[in-house]
Design an enzyme around this catalytic site. Structure first.
Site, PDB file in Angstrom:
ATOM      1  N   LYS A 197      -8.571  -4.589  13.454  1.00  5.23           N
ATOM      2  CA  LYS A 197      -8.948  -3.207  13.792  1.00  5.23           C
ATOM      3  C   LYS A 197     -10.310  -3.155  14.474  1.00  5.23           C
ATOM      4  CE  LYS A 197      -9.060  -1.390   9.665  1.00  5.23           C
ATOM      5  NZ  LYS A 197      -8.584  -2.440   8.778  1.00  5.23           N
ATOM      6  N   ARG A 252      -6.862   6.690   5.876  1.00  2.15           N
ATOM      7  CA  ARG A 252      -6.238   5.590   5.151  1.00  2.15           C
ATOM      8  C   ARG A 252      -5.395   6.066   3.984  1.00  2.15           C
ATOM      9  NH1 ARG A 252      -9.321   0.446   6.225  1.00  2.15           N
ATOM     10  NH2 ARG A 252     -10.227  -0.313   4.683  1.00  2.15           N
ATOM     11  N   ARG A 256     -13.158 -15.706   7.922  1.00  2.60           N
ATOM     12  CA  ARG A 256     -14.333 -14.863   8.157  1.00  2.60           C
ATOM     13  C   ARG A 256     -15.345 -15.043   7.027  1.00  2.60           C
ATOM     14  NH1 ARG A 256     -13.159  -8.580   8.995  1.00  2.60           N
ATOM     15  NH2 ARG A 256     -13.209  -8.438   6.736  1.00  2.60           N
ATOM     16  N   ARG A 302     -18.181 -10.852   5.037  1.00  3.26           N
ATOM     17  CA  ARG A 302     -18.445  -9.782   4.080  1.00  3.26           C
ATOM     18  C   ARG A 302     -18.254 -10.195   2.628  1.00  3.26           C
ATOM     19  NH1 ARG A 302     -14.872  -5.416   6.816  1.00  3.26           N
ATOM     20  NH2 ARG A 302     -14.064  -5.385   4.705  1.00  3.26           N
ATOM     21  N   ARG A 318      -7.136  -5.804  -1.763  1.00  3.96           N
ATOM     22  CA  ARG A 318      -7.192  -4.921  -0.581  1.00  3.96           C
ATOM     23  C   ARG A 318      -5.833  -4.847   0.112  1.00  3.96           C
ATOM     24  NH1 ARG A 318     -11.661  -8.061   2.010  1.00  3.96           N
ATOM     25  NH2 ARG A 318     -11.250  -6.948   3.944  1.00  3.96           N
TER      26      ARG A 318
HETATM   27  P1  ADP Z   1     -10.780  -3.867   5.820  1.00  2.00           P
HETATM   28  O1  ADP Z   1      -9.789  -3.077   6.605  1.00  2.00           O
HETATM   29  O2  ADP Z   1     -10.841  -5.302   6.197  1.00  2.00           O
HETATM   30  O3  ADP Z   1     -10.626  -3.701   4.330  1.00  2.00           O
HETATM   31  P2  ADP Z   1     -12.972  -1.922   6.323  1.00  2.00           P
HETATM   32  O4  ADP Z   1     -14.368  -2.216   6.749  1.00  2.00           O
HETATM   33  O5  ADP Z   1     -12.146  -1.048   7.182  1.00  2.00           O
HETATM   34  O6  ADP Z   1     -12.267  -3.369   6.177  1.00  2.00           O
HETATM   35  O7  ADP Z   1     -12.982  -1.309   4.842  1.00  2.00           O
HETATM   36  C1  ADP Z   1     -13.711  -1.916   3.802  1.00  2.00           C
HETATM   37  C2  ADP Z   1     -13.715  -1.043   2.566  1.00  2.00           C
HETATM   38  O8  ADP Z   1     -14.303   0.228   2.862  1.00  2.00           O
HETATM   39  C3  ADP Z   1     -12.367  -0.723   1.950  1.00  2.00           C
HETATM   40  O9  ADP Z   1     -11.912  -1.744   1.077  1.00  2.00           O
HETATM   41  C4  ADP Z   1     -12.691   0.574   1.189  1.00  2.00           C
HETATM   42  O10 ADP Z   1     -13.400   0.291   0.007  1.00  2.00           O
HETATM   43  C5  ADP Z   1     -13.649   1.271   2.145  1.00  2.00           C
HETATM   44  N1  ADP Z   1     -12.961   2.175   3.106  1.00  2.00           N
HETATM   45  C6  ADP Z   1     -12.926   2.033   4.459  1.00  2.00           C
HETATM   46  N2  ADP Z   1     -12.248   3.035   5.030  1.00  2.00           N
HETATM   47  C7  ADP Z   1     -11.821   3.833   4.028  1.00  2.00           C
HETATM   48  C8  ADP Z   1     -11.055   5.045   3.958  1.00  2.00           C
HETATM   49  N3  ADP Z   1     -10.596   5.666   5.072  1.00  2.00           N
HETATM   50  N4  ADP Z   1     -10.807   5.579   2.743  1.00  2.00           N
HETATM   51  C9  ADP Z   1     -11.260   5.005   1.618  1.00  2.00           C
HETATM   52  N5  ADP Z   1     -11.990   3.871   1.589  1.00  2.00           N
HETATM   53  C10 ADP Z   1     -12.276   3.280   2.782  1.00  2.00           C
END
Ligand code: ADP
Length: 188
Positions: free
Chosen positions: A13, A88, A127, A133, A144
């Site tokens: 993404k 999400r 990664r 991270r 996740r």
């Molecule tokens: P990834 O898709 O690899 O998990 P992101 O950086 O998109 O990485 O998201 C990391 C974390 O941030 C998620 O595990 C969640 O805790 C939080 N997060 C991100 N976007 C949302 C969202 N739209 N709603 C709720 N939590 C979110």
């Protein structure tokens, strides 16, 4: 351009979001990055966000909306947005759709990036090995991916029913994924 990227962790993404922003001139809004910045800022809200992210749980919808909506409204006024990781959940999708309708800036496309779970897990572990991270550990990655399947996956049929879904195979080199997204957009 008003588009969202719907994809499990590790699907690319962030990479595609940056490329599509550069290509279209729309602003790349990465939900995870905005929430991590909020977490770093500290305070009770920051600590709550940090704890959710560390566990790999979703941040509560209202917190996400409070952080994301102003950024989306600003980007829409400035010429468009590429949403990466937002919405999400179904309540987030409904809130975003209501806002978009009210402001006259509804989504043009929802790009669904898919890849086999082993590929996603391996990418995230790679990664982590590159100093990535804190939530890229085997246990949190597994969690996740499960949260994605249970809570975010249902948004695929939601956008499909609205006729704006573009499904793209993310198990390809980044350039091919970008080309497939661009082809999908021109066919929509
Ligand atoms: P990834 O898709 O690899 O998990 P992101 O950086 O998109 O990485 O998201 C990391 C974390 O941030 C998620 O595990 C969640 O805790 C939080 N997060 C991100 N976007 C949302 C969202 N739209 N709603 C709720 N939590 C979110």
């Amino acid at each position: 351009m008003r588009l969202l990227l719907l994809a499990p962790p590790g699907a690319g993404k962030g990479t595609q979001g940056e490329r599509l922003a550069a290509w279209s001139g729309a602003r790349h809004i990465a939900a995870g990055d905005l929430l991590r910045a909020e977490a770093r800022a500290g305070g009770p809200l920051g600590r709550e966000i940090a704890a959710c992210q560390a566990r790999g749980d979703l941040v509560p919808d209202q917190v996400v909306l409070d952080v994301l909506i102003p950024a989306v409204v600003e980007a829409a006024a400035a010429g468009g947005y590429i949403l990466d990781g937002f919405p999400r959940t179904l309540p987030q999708a409904i809130a975003a759709a209501e806002l978009g309708a009210r402001l006259g800036v509804t989504l043009r496309a929802a790009v669904y990036l898919h890849a086999p779970e082993e590929v996603l897990t391996q990418r995230l572990l790679d990664r982590a090995g590159e100093g990535g991270r804190a939530d890229d550990t085997a246990g949190v990655i597994r969690h996740r991916l499960r949260v994605y399947a249970e809570t975010t996956g249902p948004l695929v049929p939601y956008y499909e029913e609205r006729g704006i879904l573009i499904a793209v195979d993310a198990d390809q080199p980044p350039d091919s994924v970008t080309a497939d997204i661009q082809a999908g957009l021109s066919g929509l």
